[in-house]
Scaffold this motif. Structure first.
Motif, PDB file in Angstrom:
ATOM      1  N   SER A 263       0.797  -1.236   0.000  1.00  0.00           N
ATOM      2  CA  SER A 263       0.000   0.000   0.000  1.00  0.00           C
ATOM      3  C   SER A 263       0.825   1.278   0.000  1.00  0.00           C
ATOM      4  O   SER A 263       0.273   2.375  -0.048  1.00  0.00           O
ATOM      5  N   LEU A 264       2.161   1.168   0.053  1.00  0.00           N
ATOM      6  CA  LEU A 264       3.011   2.365   0.094  1.00  0.00           C
ATOM      7  C   LEU A 264       3.033   3.040  -1.273  1.00  0.00           C
ATOM      8  O   LEU A 264       3.411   2.435  -2.271  1.00  0.00           O
ATOM      9  N   GLN A 265       2.605   4.324  -1.320  1.00  0.00           N
ATOM     10  CA  GLN A 265       2.523   5.048  -2.590  1.00  0.00           C
ATOM     11  C   GLN A 265       3.223   6.406  -2.554  1.00  0.00           C
ATOM     12  O   GLN A 265       3.258   7.099  -3.566  1.00  0.00           O
ATOM     13  N   SER A 266       3.780   6.786  -1.414  1.00  0.00           N
ATOM     14  CA  SER A 266       4.158   8.186  -1.205  1.00  0.00           C
ATOM     15  C   SER A 266       5.648   8.491  -1.369  1.00  0.00           C
ATOM     16  O   SER A 266       6.050   9.656  -1.319  1.00  0.00           O
ATOM     17  N   ILE A 267       6.502   7.467  -1.562  1.00  0.00           N
ATOM     18  CA  ILE A 267       7.948   7.698  -1.578  1.00  0.00           C
ATOM     19  C   ILE A 267       8.369   8.462  -2.832  1.00  0.00           C
ATOM     20  O   ILE A 267       8.006   8.108  -3.952  1.00  0.00           O
ATOM     21  N   GLN A 268       9.138   9.545  -2.621  1.00  0.00           N
ATOM     22  CA  GLN A 268       9.675  10.329  -3.731  1.00  0.00           C
ATOM     23  C   GLN A 268      11.205  10.345  -3.751  1.00  0.00           C
ATOM     24  O   GLN A 268      11.816  10.477  -4.807  1.00  0.00           O
ATOM     25  N   GLU A 269      11.803  10.253  -2.577  1.00  0.00           N
ATOM     26  CA  GLU A 269      13.262  10.285  -2.480  1.00  0.00           C
ATOM     27  C   GLU A 269      13.733   9.091  -1.656  1.00  0.00           C
ATOM     28  O   GLU A 269      13.146   8.772  -0.625  1.00  0.00           O
ATOM     29  N   VAL A 270      14.808   8.438  -2.131  1.00  0.00           N
ATOM     30  CA  VAL A 270      15.325   7.253  -1.465  1.00  0.00           C
ATOM     31  C   VAL A 270      16.783   7.479  -1.083  1.00  0.00           C
ATOM     32  O   VAL A 270      17.613   7.827  -1.935  1.00  0.00           O
ATOM     33  N   TYR A 271      17.080   7.304   0.178  1.00  0.00           N
ATOM     34  CA  TYR A 271      18.431   7.449   0.707  1.00  0.00           C
ATOM     35  C   TYR A 271      18.879   6.070   1.182  1.00  0.00           C
ATOM     36  O   TYR A 271      18.164   5.416   1.951  1.00  0.00           O
ATOM     37  N   ILE A 272      20.042   5.625   0.706  1.00  0.00           N
ATOM     38  CA  ILE A 272      20.463   4.253   0.975  1.00  0.00           C
ATOM     39  C   ILE A 272      21.825   4.250   1.649  1.00  0.00           C
ATOM     40  O   ILE A 272      22.793   4.807   1.129  1.00  0.00           O
ATOM     41  N   ILE A 273      21.886   3.629   2.818  1.00  0.00           N
ATOM     42  CA  ILE A 273      23.136   3.502   3.570  1.00  0.00           C
ATOM     43  C   ILE A 273      23.856   2.256   3.075  1.00  0.00           C
ATOM     44  O   ILE A 273      23.286   1.153   3.065  1.00  0.00           O
ATOM     45  N   VAL A 274      25.093   2.418   2.633  1.00  0.00           N
ATOM     46  CA  VAL A 274      25.826   1.334   1.983  1.00  0.00           C
ATOM     47  C   VAL A 274      27.237   1.209   2.533  1.00  0.00           C
ATOM     48  O   VAL A 274      27.760   2.126   3.178  1.00  0.00           O
ATOM     49  N   SER A 275      27.849   0.058   2.252  1.00  0.00           N
ATOM     50  CA  SER A 275      29.242  -0.185   2.632  1.00  0.00           C
ATOM     51  C   SER A 275      29.846  -1.147   1.621  1.00  0.00           C
ATOM     52  O   SER A 275      29.196  -1.552   0.650  1.00  0.00           O
ATOM     53  N   GLY A 276      31.089  -1.560   1.859  1.00  0.00           N
ATOM     54  CA  GLY A 276      31.727  -2.527   0.984  1.00  0.00           C
ATOM     55  C   GLY A 276      31.074  -3.889   1.024  1.00  0.00           C
ATOM     56  O   GLY A 276      31.331  -4.738   0.168  1.00  0.00           O
ATOM     57  N   GLN A 277      30.228  -4.123   2.022  1.00  0.00           N
ATOM     58  CA  GLN A 277      29.490  -5.386   2.121  1.00  0.00           C
ATOM     59  C   GLN A 277      28.192  -5.356   1.323  1.00  0.00           C
ATOM     60  O   GLN A 277      27.546  -6.388   1.152  1.00  0.00           O
ATOM     61  N   THR A 278      27.795  -4.192   0.869  1.00  0.00           N
ATOM     62  CA  THR A 278      26.570  -4.060   0.073  1.00  0.00           C
ATOM     63  C   THR A 278      26.868  -4.585  -1.322  1.00  0.00           C
ATOM     64  O   THR A 278      27.667  -4.003  -2.052  1.00  0.00           O
ATOM     65  N   ALA A 279      26.219  -5.681  -1.706  1.00  0.00           N
ATOM     66  CA  ALA A 279      26.622  -6.340  -2.949  1.00  0.00           C
ATOM     67  C   ALA A 279      25.454  -7.035  -3.627  1.00  0.00           C
ATOM     68  O   ALA A 279      24.408  -7.273  -3.033  1.00  0.00           O
TER      69      ALA A 279
END
Length: 411
Positions: A263-279
């Motif tokens: 039901s989520l319809q409102s997201i306009q901006e996405v901020y993603i926390i990442v590291s060298g393990q994000t793969a």
């Protein structure tokens, strides 16, 4: 001639190739396996255009003096992986990152029962933490995803979490993928569909691009690999047992599109926390969102894995050769060296996920609030000092602390 083994029984399978001499029909078990690894790579490896012919590579002679059998096979796979050069860096796409092992391709003892592909490592739960943050007039949803387990194990929890955050109609979403090494691609897709508004339905999420040999159905060697369904069972196709040579490897046949979930319809901006393990599947999720959202990365450079593979059985081994390139809706796939963050932050040890004083989340909130500006080359030490002096005022309303078969037959 190419050979492979079914259990402990040797079987020889003829591969027609008018352009080169292929392997001999006699030899030891180890020699046949060395031949097979190279000949499979010649047809299914993503960068097979860079490989020499069999008589030039000479797998039997090249690894004759290697001490152990598995060391010989792994050395061969490493050498195969180093031929294709990334023109942007002048180095191999699969440049060794550890002890002369390819960055992506690998080999392991045992025989797969699924015949499919998986996008990375699966460590722990899908959802590690979630909360809603109210900052003045801004509503920020925070979700930490630790991995992408099979969808059957993760779907109900993901549905619950995203339905809960949907109630406050947040404009900003913070995804914490710092420890997410990937997992099932199907589950990463599901998360993308939970985030996406219904207006994205039918739009391209991503596509998989195989080499020209596979796309043109000329990978005849795959006739010796049975096609198995998701339950590990053989499939009848055109009146006979299906093989991996019957799979549709065209890009159009491997393009995936958005289909809204939740039901989520409102997201306009996405901020993603990442590291060298994000793969892997985590990077796939980031890549899929980039064409449709204002996406900002916070933390450290990701691992860099825009490729995938499927297992082939050679003797007593599963071999995973990088076999397709993953591209988003804009055709982007150039993150072999990782995705650079828009805001560099040194990863803290043992972070309390969801704590607004945790350095990465604190920096993200400050970025959303306009207190700091994204700048990928900013000094992390200077930034840390600025954050320590910067109060973050919020009202806490809510706080709550893989082998999948995706290969499809041609019809």
């Amino acid at each position: 001639m190419v050979s492979f083994y079914s259990s402990c029984k040797k079987e020889l399978a003829t591969v027609k190739n008018e352009d080169e001499i292929v392997s001999p029909t006699t030899g030891t078990r180890t020699e046949f396996t060395l031949d097979s690894i190279f000949l499979y790579a010649k047809q299914i490896y993503l960068w097979n255009d860079a490989l020499p012919d069999y008589t030039t590579f000479r797998p039997r002679e090249r690894y004759n003096d290697v001490q152990s059998e598995i060391s010989a096979f792994r050395s061969e796979l490493y050498d195969i992986s180093q031929f294709k050069i990334n023109q942007a860096t002048g180095k191999p796409f699969e440049l060794s990152t550890y002890n002369k092992l390819p960055k992506y391709s690998y080999l392991q003892p045992g025989r797969t029962t699924g015949g499919g592909n998986r996008g990375g490592l699966i460590n722990g739960e899908a959802v590690l933490a979630k909360r809603l943050i109210h900052l003045n007039e801004k509503v920020i949803a925070y979700v930490a995803l630790g991995s992408f387990p099979s969808l059957s194990n993760a779907e109900s929890k993901l549905d619950q979490v995203f339905d809960e955050i949907a109630t406050d109609k947040p404009k900003y979403l913070v995804l914490d993928l710092r420890a997410n090494g990937g997992g099932y691609v199907e589950t990463a897709e599901y998360v993308a569909n939970l985030i996406a508004p219904i207006t994205l339905n039918g739009k391209v999420m991503y596509s998989e691009q195989f080499n020209q040999t596979l796309q043109s159905a000329k990978a005849t060697i795959l006739r010796h690999q049975p096609y198995l369904d998701e339950n590990g069972r053989t499939v009848i196709h055109n009146g006979r047992l299906a093989t991996l040579a019957d799979v549709d490897y065209t890009e159009s046949g491997n393009t995936y599109k958005f289909s809204k979930k939740g039901s989520l319809q409102s997201i306009q901006e996405v901020y993603i926390i990442v590291s060298g393990q994000t793969a892997s599947a985590s990077e796939l999720l980031i890549s899929c969102l980039k064409p449709y959202f204002n996406v900002r990365l916070i933390g450290e450079k990701t691992y860099g894995k825009p490729v995938g593979f499927f297992a082939v059985n050679i003797d007593q081994y599963n071999v995973y050769l990088s076999s397709f390139l993953i591209k988003n809706a804009q055709g982007w796939s150039d993150y072999f060296n990782g995705m650079e963050p828009d805001l560099n932050i040194i990863m803290p040890d043992n972070p309390i996920l969801g704590d607004t004083e945790e350095p990465c989340l604190k920096a993200t909130i400050a970025l959303i609030n306009g207190k700091i500006q994204a700048q990928s080359q900013k000094s992390a030490s200077i930034l840390k000092q600025r954050l320590n002096a910067m109060p973050v005022l919020i009202n806490r309303k809510d706080s709550i602390g893989m082998i999948e078969n995706r290969l499809k037959l041609r019809y």
